[in-house]
Design an enzyme around this catalytic site. Structure first.
Site, PDB file in Angstrom:
ATOM      1  N   LEU A 193       0.894  -1.138  -0.002  1.00  0.00           N
ATOM      2  CA  LEU A 193       0.120   0.055   0.093  1.00  0.00           C
ATOM      3  C   LEU A 193       0.890   1.195   0.001  1.00  0.00           C
ATOM      4  O   LEU A 193       1.812   1.194   0.912  1.00  0.00           O
ATOM      5  CB  LEU A 193      -0.903  -0.101   1.324  1.00  0.00           C
ATOM      6  N   HIS A 194       0.456   2.133  -0.783  1.00  0.00           N
ATOM      7  CA  HIS A 194       1.295   3.347  -0.656  1.00  0.00           C
ATOM      8  C   HIS A 194       0.500   4.667  -1.475  1.00  0.00           C
ATOM      9  O   HIS A 194       0.935   5.815  -1.343  1.00  0.00           O
ATOM     10  CB  HIS A 194       2.489   3.295  -1.708  1.00  0.00           C
TER      11      HIS A 194
END
Length: 372
Positions: A208-209
């Site tokens: 996740l980013h």
């Protein structure tokens, strides 16, 4: 004839490696073509940059602009100022940019203002989400570039709608897949494999980013908790992007089966992906790799610039609502995830087609044989 190749961030390195190898092959065949590799320094730590050069056999850059850090505006400006000096000192016949990172945009603008042709690898992909920095980078780059190397017919159609001509478009496939197929036999387990006691098909990988998922810490916590709640006690391996790490530090998470790691090298990360039961991500590139490796993939985004990974591949677009995870995970654990297929020309030979097109565009011939 000299081509300047731009790379600046982790996604770029996987895309330039096969192109450089293909140009080397053309040189060995006697073609009068050379290249200058410019690393903008957008990703400048070893985990995000240097390890990829080493693992993928990318030669040492001819120049490193060391323009990392700062806000997006500061980074864009730094890259532009430094690349202008680089291009003045080392004139080029064509600048080759890849992907959709800040370096792609910045160097394209500089090249065009200096009247140098620009070719864009992975052109024409669109998410339709203008809040994504990458979408702005793609749109601006494609607005001013001269030649477009595309991964799909969908990308071709996007560019046609934007006024590009048939002579500018080259449907070549996906250089990311060239790199994947070339290196698949070299994948190896990272330390977390032993630390977590992992077994094939008995763990999940999560990345996740994107701002929509990680910038609101309450939302990030709910999202991760929902993933863990539906993971059936399987280990979840989470290589943490620097952007996400600073938010995780302020969130109290307590899950015995959640394993954080630093960003992994290409070979280690894809070993995890290839052997995972599924991948949960908000990355675009990973959805391409899971499609080719036949690994179920759940994308936590409302749109994707790679729709072929959903229509043809193993990817499903879930959105950013954590409630969408439960039914998707039930489908996964029931063994009902779609099988998927591989999009056209994702065959490991994309860079060869790019090299052939560059030779034709620049009218490069083989050098005369030397007379003894």
């Amino acid at each position: 004839m000299q081509i300047t190749i731009i790379a600046g961030a982790r996604p770029n390195f996987m895309k330039i490696a096969p192109v450089i190898a293909a140009l080397h092959n053309k040189q060995q065949q006697g073609y009068n073509i050379s290249y200058r590799l410019v690393h903008t320094g957008q990703h400048y730590d070893a985990n995000m940059s240097q390890s990829f050069f080493e693992q993928l056999g990318i030669p040492e850059p001819h120049a490193n602009l060391e323009a990392g850090g700062g806000t997006q505006a500061e980074q864009t400006a730094n890259i532009m100022v430094r690349f202008e000096k680089e291009l003045m000192a080392h004139p080029s016949s064509l600048v080759l940019v890849v992907g959709d990172v800040t370096s792609t945009l910045a160097c394209s603008i500089v090249a065009k203002k200096m009247h140098v042709k620009v070719a864009h690898v992975e052109a024409g992909i669109r998410s339709g989400d203008i809040t994504m920095p990458e979408e702005i980078n793609r749109m601006v780059t494609d607005a001013i570039a001269d030649y477009f190397f595309t991964t799909s017919e969908i990308a071709n159609e996007n560019l046609r709608r934007e006024g590009k001509t048939a002579e500018q478009l080259f449907f070549v496939g996906n250089t990311m897949i060239d790199t994947l197929l070339k290196n698949r036999s070299r994948f190896y387990a990272p330390p977390v494999w032993e630390q977590a006691g992992l077994q094939p098909q008995q763990y999940l990988v999560m990345t996740l980013h994107r701002p929509a998922n990680v910038d609101e810490e309450d939302h990030l916590a709910i999202l991760i908790n929902e993933i863990m709640h539906n993971s059936r006690q399987l280990p979840v391996i989470f290589p943490v992007h620097p952007r996400t790490a600073k938010h995780l530090e302020r969130i109290a998470l307590a899950h015995p089966n959640l394993y954080f790691t630093t960003p992994l090298g290409y070979l280690e990360f894809n070993y995890l992906v290839a052997n995972a039961k599924a991948v949960i991500t908000d990355s675009g590139g990973i959805t391409e790799e899971t499609t080719v490796m036949g690994v179920p993939c759940m994308t936590l985004r409302d749109s994707t610039e790679r729709p072929e990974t959903c229509t043809i591949g193993t990817n499903v677009l879930l959105g950013t609502d954590p409630a969408a995870l439960e039914p998707a995970m039930e489908l996964l654990f029931a063994g009902k995830w779609k099988q998927g297929g591989i999009p056209p020309l994702w065959d490991g030979h994309t860079a060869e087609r790019i090299a052939d097109a560059l030779l034709a565009l620049l009218s490069i011939q083989t050098q005369p044989a030397q007379v003894a």
